[in-house]
Write an enzyme that holds these catalytic residues in place. Structure first.
Site, PDB file in Angstrom:
ATOM      1  NE  ARG A 104      -2.626   0.292   3.482  1.00  0.00           N
ATOM      2  CZ  ARG A 104      -3.435   0.691   4.451  1.00  0.00           C
ATOM      3  NH1 ARG A 104      -4.738   0.599   4.293  1.00  0.00           N
ATOM      4  NH2 ARG A 104      -2.970   1.185   5.564  1.00  0.00           N
ATOM      5  CB  THR A 108      -2.342   7.115  -2.927  1.00  0.00           C
ATOM      6  OG1 THR A 108      -1.674   5.842  -3.086  1.00  0.00           O
ATOM      7  CG2 THR A 108      -1.492   8.207  -3.549  1.00  0.00           C
ATOM      8  CG  ASP A 200       2.775  -2.790   8.792  1.00  0.00           C
ATOM      9  OD1 ASP A 200       3.048  -3.977   8.484  1.00  0.00           O
ATOM     10  OD2 ASP A 200       2.787  -1.865   7.970  1.00  0.00           O
ATOM     11  CG  ASP A 203       6.428  -2.875   9.732  1.00  0.00           C
ATOM     12  OD1 ASP A 203       7.139  -3.301   8.796  1.00  0.00           O
ATOM     13  OD2 ASP A 203       6.011  -1.705   9.796  1.00  0.00           O
TER      14      ASP A 203
HETATM   15  C1  PRP Z   1      -0.941  -4.694   4.294  1.00  0.00           C
HETATM   16  C2  PRP Z   1      -1.735  -5.987   4.385  1.00  0.00           C
HETATM   17  C3  PRP Z   1      -2.549  -5.964   3.117  1.00  0.00           C
HETATM   18  C4  PRP Z   1      -2.838  -4.493   2.947  1.00  0.00           C
HETATM   19  C5  PRP Z   1      -4.232  -4.230   3.417  1.00  0.00           C
HETATM   20  O1  PRP Z   1       0.154  -4.846   3.476  1.00  0.00           O
HETATM   21  O2  PRP Z   1      -0.933  -7.115   4.545  1.00  0.00           O
HETATM   22  O3  PRP Z   1      -1.855  -6.482   1.995  1.00  0.00           O
HETATM   23  O4  PRP Z   1      -1.889  -3.786   3.761  1.00  0.00           O
HETATM   24  O5  PRP Z   1      -4.611  -2.921   3.144  1.00  0.00           O
HETATM   25  P1  PRP Z   1      -5.746  -2.541   2.098  1.00  0.00           P
HETATM   26  O6  PRP Z   1      -6.905  -3.470   2.369  1.00  0.00           O
HETATM   27  O7  PRP Z   1      -6.051  -1.123   2.424  1.00  0.00           O
HETATM   28  O8  PRP Z   1      -5.209  -2.708   0.714  1.00  0.00           O
HETATM   29  P2  PRP Z   1       1.266  -3.702   3.330  1.00  0.00           P
HETATM   30  O9  PRP Z   1       0.934  -2.781   2.218  1.00  0.00           O
HETATM   31  O10 PRP Z   1       1.485  -3.067   4.664  1.00  0.00           O
HETATM   32  O11 PRP Z   1       2.547  -4.496   2.848  1.00  0.00           O
HETATM   33  P3  PRP Z   1       3.441  -5.579   3.625  1.00  0.00           P
HETATM   34  O12 PRP Z   1       2.617  -6.830   3.719  1.00  0.00           O
HETATM   35  O13 PRP Z   1       4.598  -5.733   2.730  1.00  0.00           O
HETATM   36  O14 PRP Z   1       3.800  -5.022   4.972  1.00  0.00           O
HETATM   37  N1  URA Z   2      -2.184  -3.078   6.797  1.00  0.00           N
HETATM   38  C1  URA Z   2      -1.842  -3.519   8.030  1.00  0.00           C
HETATM   39  O1  URA Z   2      -0.851  -4.262   8.178  1.00  0.00           O
HETATM   40  N2  URA Z   2      -2.589  -3.117   9.077  1.00  0.00           N
HETATM   41  C2  URA Z   2      -3.672  -2.328   8.936  1.00  0.00           C
HETATM   42  O2  URA Z   2      -4.335  -2.016   9.944  1.00  0.00           O
HETATM   43  C3  URA Z   2      -4.010  -1.885   7.652  1.00  0.00           C
HETATM   44  C4  URA Z   2      -3.257  -2.273   6.596  1.00  0.00           C
END
Ligand code: PRP
Ligand code: URA
Length: 209
Positions: A104, A108, A200, A203
């Site tokens: 994400r 945005t 997150d 993380d």
């Molecule tokens: C997180 C999560 C989803 C997304 C959800 O990933 O694991 O993929 O955000 O958000 P959305 O429903 O608003 O699209 P992130 O972008 O943090 O990436 P990561 O898994 O690499 O930490």
């Molecule tokens: N991605 C995450 O990992 N946590 C949230 O709460 C939203 C998006």
């Protein structure tokens, strides 16, 4: 007609997701909880998986039974979805795993593609997209769009925690996709994080904060 929203009410799931939210939990325990929850939800989500009859010889007699007749695809959305893929392979070692990379954008909140490892043919009967968090729904909707365009007919989504906004977005874009979750929380905050959520998920699994 939406395919359905299933939020587990099982005491194991409710207790484990409570622990998962705790900010003091280490990455090691967090990964173990993600793994265990994914396995529990997978059992619920595969209740209607196709089987075919077989027989087996016990030491005493020939006994009727079944084997799994469906070719299953597990599709983790990188990176947080990785922790949910491995436990599903323990339950179903013959499943195929395809990785999709999406993150994400911080400003945005839109999903950005960076990896797409699909084979030439969509040679599966059913796909299970796995990602712990369904926040705005942007990432999962993009993943389902991609799989459908590529030819996958039957898709289910397995997540751990969702916001009502994400559930609504997925059901509106893809009403045929069944959703399996451990919890639906109250709302998204101004940064589109799920509240109360768990922070997150990537993380916390990989200790990157
Ligand atoms: C997180 C999560 C989803 C997304 C959800 O990933 O694991 O993929 O955000 O958000 P959305 O429903 O608003 O699209 P992130 O972008 O943090 O990436 P990561 O898994 O690499 O930490
Ligand atoms: N991605 C995450 O990992 N946590 C949230 O709460 C939203 C998006």
């Amino acid at each position: 007609m939406p395919a359905g929203l299933h939020v587990s009410n099982h005491p194991f799931v409710r207790a484990k997701v409570t622990r998962l939210r705790d900010r003091s939990v280490s990455p090691k325990e967090f990964r173990e909880l993600v793994s265990s929850l994914a396995e529990l939800l997978f059992v619920e989500a595969t209740h209607d998986l196709a089987t075919e009859p077989i027989t087996v010889e016990t030491p005493l007699a020939v006994c009727p039974g079944v084997k799994i007749a469906a070719q299953v695809g597990i599709i983790p959305i990188l990176r947080a979805g990785l922790g949910m893929a491995e436990p599903l392979l323990h339950v179903l070692p013959d499943a195929i795993v395809w990785h999709l990379g999406l993150y994400r954008d911080h400003d945005t909140h839109q999903p950005i593609w960076y990896y797409d490892k699909l084979p030439k043919q969509p040679n599966i009967d059913i796909a299970f997209i796995v990602d712990p968090m369904l926040a705005t729904g942007g990432s999962v909707v993009a993943a389902v769009d991609r799989l459908k365009k590529w030819g996958v007919q039957r898709i289910k989504f397995l997540g751990l925690i969702a916001a009502p906004e994400g559930v609504a977005a997925l059901q509106s874009a893809h009403p045929d996709v069944s959703i399996y979750l451990a919890a639906v929380d109250t709302h998204l905050n101004e940064n589109r994080y799920i509240v109360p959520g768990l922070g997150d998920a990537g993380d916390r699994q990989f200790g990157t904060r």
